[in-house]
Design a protein around this motif. Structure first.
Motif, PDB file in Angstrom:
ATOM      1  N   ASP A   1      16.447  33.617 -92.820  1.00  0.00           N
ATOM      2  CA  ASP A   1      17.745  34.295 -92.738  1.00  0.00           C
ATOM      3  C   ASP A   1      18.862  33.297 -92.486  1.00  0.00           C
ATOM      4  O   ASP A   1      19.924  33.355 -93.122  1.00  0.00           O
ATOM      5  N   ARG A   2      18.632  32.351 -91.581  1.00  0.00           N
ATOM      6  CA  ARG A   2      19.637  31.317 -91.348  1.00  0.00           C
ATOM      7  C   ARG A   2      19.769  30.399 -92.561  1.00  0.00           C
ATOM      8  O   ARG A   2      20.868  29.966 -92.903  1.00  0.00           O
ATOM      9  N   ALA A   3      18.645  30.111 -93.201  1.00  0.00           N
ATOM     10  CA  ALA A   3      18.664  29.206 -94.352  1.00  0.00           C
ATOM     11  C   ALA A   3      19.478  29.776 -95.507  1.00  0.00           C
ATOM     12  O   ALA A   3      20.258  29.060 -96.145  1.00  0.00           O
ATOM     13  N   ILE A   4      19.319  31.084 -95.790  1.00  0.00           N
ATOM     14  CA  ILE A   4      20.052  31.662 -96.918  1.00  0.00           C
ATOM     15  C   ILE A   4      21.540  31.706 -96.615  1.00  0.00           C
ATOM     16  O   ILE A   4      22.384  31.424 -97.478  1.00  0.00           O
ATOM     17  N   VAL A   5      21.907  32.033 -95.367  1.00  0.00           N
ATOM     18  CA  VAL A   5      23.321  32.066 -94.997  1.00  0.00           C
ATOM     19  C   VAL A   5      23.915  30.664 -95.064  1.00  0.00           C
ATOM     20  O   VAL A   5      25.039  30.467 -95.550  1.00  0.00           O
ATOM     21  N   ALA A   6      23.156  29.673 -94.616  1.00  0.00           N
ATOM     22  CA  ALA A   6      23.636  28.289 -94.690  1.00  0.00           C
ATOM     23  C   ALA A   6      23.898  27.875 -96.130  1.00  0.00           C
ATOM     24  O   ALA A   6      24.921  27.261 -96.451  1.00  0.00           O
ATOM     25  N   GLY A   7      22.978  28.233 -97.013  1.00  0.00           N
ATOM     26  CA  GLY A   7      23.172  27.900 -98.422  1.00  0.00           C
ATOM     27  C   GLY A   7      24.382  28.582 -99.016  1.00  0.00           C
ATOM     28  O   GLY A   7      25.090  27.999 -99.850  1.00  0.00           O
ATOM     29  N   LEU A   8      24.652  29.809 -98.595  1.00  0.00           N
ATOM     30  CA  LEU A   8      25.826  30.530 -99.092  1.00  0.00           C
ATOM     31  C   LEU A   8      27.125  29.920 -98.592  1.00  0.00           C
ATOM     32  O   LEU A   8      28.191  30.139 -99.165  1.00  0.00           O
ATOM     33  N   LEU A   9      27.033  29.148 -97.503  1.00  0.00           N
ATOM     34  CA  LEU A   9      28.198  28.431 -96.989  1.00  0.00           C
ATOM     35  C   LEU A   9      28.336  27.041 -97.607  1.00  0.00           C
ATOM     36  O   LEU A   9      29.246  26.292 -97.258  1.00  0.00           O
ATOM     37  N   GLY A  10      27.424  26.704 -98.512  1.00  0.00           N
ATOM     38  CA  GLY A  10      27.494  25.416 -99.202  1.00  0.00           C
ATOM     39  C   GLY A  10      26.762  24.291 -98.509  1.00  0.00           C
ATOM     40  O   GLY A  10      26.920  23.131 -98.894  1.00  0.00           O
ATOM     41  N   MET A  11      25.935  24.597 -97.506  1.00  0.00           N
ATOM     42  CA  MET A  11      25.203  23.553 -96.793  1.00  0.00           C
ATOM     43  C   MET A  11      24.017  23.065 -97.619  1.00  0.00           C
ATOM     44  O   MET A  11      23.447  23.818 -98.411  1.00  0.00           O
ATOM     45  N   ALA A  12      23.644  21.819 -97.418  1.00  0.00           N
ATOM     46  CA  ALA A  12      22.487  21.230 -98.076  1.00  0.00           C
ATOM     47  C   ALA A  12      21.241  21.420 -97.211  1.00  0.00           C
ATOM     48  O   ALA A  12      21.316  21.831 -96.052  1.00  0.00           O
ATOM     49  N   THR A  13      20.071  21.106 -97.762  1.00  0.00           N
ATOM     50  CA  THR A  13      18.816  21.349 -97.058  1.00  0.00           C
ATOM     51  C   THR A  13      18.644  20.494 -95.811  1.00  0.00           C
ATOM     52  O   THR A  13      17.875  20.847 -94.921  1.00  0.00           O
ATOM     53  N   ASP A  14      19.348  19.368 -95.734  1.00  0.00           N
ATOM     54  CA  ASP A  14      19.206  18.487 -94.577  1.00  0.00           C
ATOM     55  C   ASP A  14      20.368  18.612 -93.591  1.00  0.00           C
ATOM     56  O   ASP A  14      20.542  17.765 -92.719  1.00  0.00           O
ATOM     57  N   ASP A  15      21.147  19.674 -93.722  1.00  0.00           N
ATOM     58  CA  ASP A  15      22.316  19.867 -92.853  1.00  0.00           C
ATOM     59  C   ASP A  15      21.861  20.437 -91.505  1.00  0.00           C
ATOM     60  O   ASP A  15      21.261  21.517 -91.442  1.00  0.00           O
TER      61      ASP A  15
END
Length: 226
Positions: A62-76
């Protein structure tokens, strides 16, 4: 006494989270979705299917999908605080889960996005295959099959004779080698969508040329994610 580690501590140099399927792959599905949308969304409805439906909260998807929607990369490292960053950004999101979708891959996510600032919306279905590898299998009801690990061109056009060959020729003249091509259409002589993966990037002047064609309705270019 050493501080207890959380599931969002760094594991290796390119991933935050407990597993590549539940974090890296999920972030990349979201990253592909926002690039197709063309902006960061203001609203999102996220549906987790099958295995993801049972584990997305405990494994941090859930946190990962929201992070991706904010433009974050996998190592952020901000992934662990993705919900807080979403509140700051004004992103409104809803989670749904479907535990028994027998026709879908075990790790499937449907992302429905809307950007109220420009009126754009998109619906993307992605699969997390493990090792951070993803497949985007549907966009706005059009079946697709691309990984977003290569440069990807999405062309919405009329279904007309020679259109596929013509666009392939234009790309070839830009010295872009086509790795894969997947074509979907609503019906004969109806709307069609081409998903083209390329080994290298395409020039802006070529994209503009394609956009000027009378039978082409939209051109979306996604540089390789990470």
């Amino acid at each position: 006494m050493a501080e207890k580690s959380s599931i969002f501590d760094m594991i290796g140099p390119v991933m935050i989270g407990p597993s590549s399927s539940h974090t890296a792959g999920v972030v990349r599905i979201a990253g592909a979705a926002i690039r197709i949308l063309g902006s960061l969304p203001t609203h999102a409805t996220i549906t987790f299917y099958n295995s993801f439906a049972r584990t997305y909260e405990g494994h941090g998807s859930d946190r990962a999908i929201v992070a991706g929607l904010l433009g974050m990369a996998t190592d952020d490292k901000r992934i662990r605080e993705a919900f807080e960053h979403a509140r700051e950004a004004g992103l409104q999101y809803t989670f749904q889960s479907v535990g028994n979708a027998s026709t879908m891959h075990p790790n499937t996510i449907r992302v429905q996005l809307r950007d109220e600032r420009n009126g754009q919306s998109v619906e993307v279905i992605g699969q997390s295959r493990g090792g951070g590898v993803i497949r985007i299998v549907e966009v706005d009801g059009f079946p697709s099959d691309f990984s977003a690990s290569l440069h990807t061109l999405i062309v919405d056009a009329d279904d007309r004779t020679g259109s596929i060959a013509f666009i392939a020729s234009v790309i070839a003249h830009d010295d872009c080698n086509i790795a894969t091509m997947f074509v979907s259409r609503k019906g004969k002589n109806d709307a069609a969508r081409q998903f083209i993966e390329m080994d290298s990037g395409i020039k802006e002047i070529t994209l503009e040329y394609l956009r000027q064609l009378s039978w082409v309705h939209r051109v979306t270019y996604i540089p390789n994610i990470e």
